[in-house]
Design an enzyme around this catalytic site. Structure first.
Site, PDB file in Angstrom:
ATOM      1  N   GLU A 196       4.960   1.978  -4.471  1.00 39.21           N
ATOM      2  CA  GLU A 196       5.295   3.004  -5.452  1.00 39.21           C
ATOM      3  C   GLU A 196       5.627   4.363  -4.900  1.00 39.21           C
ATOM      4  OE1 GLU A 196       1.886   2.870  -7.716  1.00 39.21           O
ATOM      5  OE2 GLU A 196       2.033   0.583  -7.976  1.00 39.21           O
ATOM      6  N   GLU A 247       0.686  -3.926  -8.450  1.00 36.41           N
ATOM      7  CA  GLU A 247       0.294  -4.056  -7.247  1.00 36.41           C
ATOM      8  C   GLU A 247       0.435  -5.721  -7.037  1.00 36.41           C
ATOM      9  OE1 GLU A 247      -0.907  -0.246  -8.118  1.00 36.41           O
ATOM     10  OE2 GLU A 247      -1.156  -1.794  -9.344  1.00 36.41           O
ATOM     11  N   ASP A 257      -8.296   1.351  -4.274  1.00 35.34           N
ATOM     12  CA  ASP A 257      -8.968   0.861  -5.530  1.00 35.34           C
ATOM     13  C   ASP A 257      -8.028  -0.151  -6.255  1.00 35.34           C
ATOM     14  OD1 ASP A 257      -9.292   3.637  -4.716  1.00 35.34           O
ATOM     15  OD2 ASP A 257     -10.776   3.536  -5.886  1.00 35.34           O
ATOM     16  N   PHE A 258      -6.529   0.072  -6.026  1.00 33.53           N
ATOM     17  CA  PHE A 258      -5.829  -0.978  -6.956  1.00 33.53           C
ATOM     18  C   PHE A 258      -5.601  -2.026  -6.272  1.00 33.53           C
ATOM     19  CE2 PHE A 258      -3.831   3.651  -8.002  1.00 33.53           C
ATOM     20  CZ  PHE A 258      -4.982   3.657  -9.028  1.00 33.53           C
ATOM     21  N   HIS A 270      -9.895   6.206  -7.929  1.00 36.67           N
ATOM     22  CA  HIS A 270      -9.185   6.328  -6.887  1.00 36.67           C
ATOM     23  C   HIS A 270      -9.746   7.029  -5.572  1.00 36.67           C
ATOM     24  CE1 HIS A 270      -6.795   6.871 -10.700  1.00 36.67           C
ATOM     25  NE2 HIS A 270      -5.637   6.608 -10.053  1.00 36.67           N
TER      26      HIS A 270
END
Length: 322
Positions: A29, A60, A85-86, A129
């Site tokens: 991204e 993701e 985190d993602f 985050h």
């Protein structure tokens, strides 16, 4: 010798290999024209073009899934997950596909892919985050996990991560991006080889990522109390350099482990278990383990500061066992 920031060293490691091998591509991204949310990939699209530096949708699952597909067909992708985190969104792709495919195909397939992700607290990025997800990732057989603490390690480990024919998760701490350090070598640092950041004889502090720098601060303070602290940075969480840890523990006979993860269920437990199970006769005191508080990462700076472990926590634990 060059002086680089941590993020410049990450970028340089990727750029070196991309200049050498046109099969290496990178996507994620905003990694292209924008240069990444932290500026790590700034300018790379100008050098390598939009066919090798690709912006992706905010998905993701698609990012890691595309990396798997690319790796199985002969490319060597570097996929960026903006925040670690993602990675939870892509855990099926990473843990159930990438990590297991080589095993399930009887070694007849390679997956030379790197998944880069920013981790760690300290920027008031709050609960979604700012986590440290090492324990989730190191738990999965088939993944290699690296976590550099200095520009030199960031560059050398990136070269080795790209060279590896297995999935490598490359974790970098966002609060280290602007930190500077000498880079004297542009050669790969082998995965599974730790480093002694400071020699000592009284106690070993095993630290990862940003906590390495907290350990060095603690070591300077303890010197005033005539306690000689050795600081050991595993650099690669898996494979773990057990030989280096064994040598250090055999010398100091006392161990403090610090990671930025929530203390409950942290990867530090695995390191502690290894020491207790295989090096018990070397110990003169219990292994002390430090981590973040068992809460989501707070947004308020004063609470976040309380949440993150630091040099004083290391000092307090050293005093208990020395």
């Amino acid at each position: 010798m060059s002086v680089m920031t941590y993020k410049e060293a990450i970028k340089e490691g990727m750029s070196i290999r991309m200049r050498e091998n046109s099969n290496i591509i990178m996507f994620g991204e905003d990694v292209g024209e924008f240069g990444g949310v932290f500026g790590v990939t700034k300018g790379m699209i100008d050098e390598f073009g939009s066919e090798r530096i690709l912006d992706t949708p905010i998905s993701e699952t698609a990012i890691v899934g595309s990396a798997i597909g690319a790796a199985t067909t002969g490319l060597r992708p570097i996929a960026e997950i903006m925040y670690c985190d993602f990675v939870t969104v892509a855990m099926d792709q990473l843990a159930n596909q990438a990590a297991k495919m080589r095993f399930m195909f009887g070694g007849k397939i390679s997956l030379p892919m790197v998944v880069r992700m920013a981790c760690g607290a300290g920027a008031s990025a709050a609960a979604q985050h700012a986590q440290s997800t090492e324990a989730w990732l190191t738990h999965v057989p088939g993944l290699k996990i690296v976590f550099p603490s200095t520009p030199q390690d960031a560059l050398g480990l990136m070269l080795s991560a790209i060279d590896d024919d297995n999935p490598v998760v490359y974790m970098d701490h966002k609060m280290l991006y602007t930190s500077k350090g000498n880079v004297s070598s542009f050669e790969p640092i082998p995965l599974g080889k730790g480093d002694i950041k400071r020699e000592g004889k009284d106690v070993t502090v095993i630290a990862t990522g940003k906590m390495v720098h907290e350990a060095l601060k603690a070591a300077d303070t303890m010197k005033n109390e005539s306690v000689d602290v050795e600081v050991l940075d595993p650099r690669t969480l898996f494979p773990l350099d057990k030989e280096l840890i064994s040598k250090s523990v055999n010398k100091t006979n006392k161990v403090v482990i610090i990671t930025e993860e929530n203390r409950r269920g942290a990867y530090s437990e695995s390191i502690s278990s290894f020491i207790n199970e295989e090096l018990f006769d070397m110990l003169d005191a219990p292994v002390m383990r430090i981590g973040a508080l068992n809460t989501p990462v707070p947004f308020a700076p004063v609470l976040e500061k309380l949440y993150i472990p630091n040099a004083q926590d290391i000092i307090n634990n050293i005093r208990k066992i020395v």
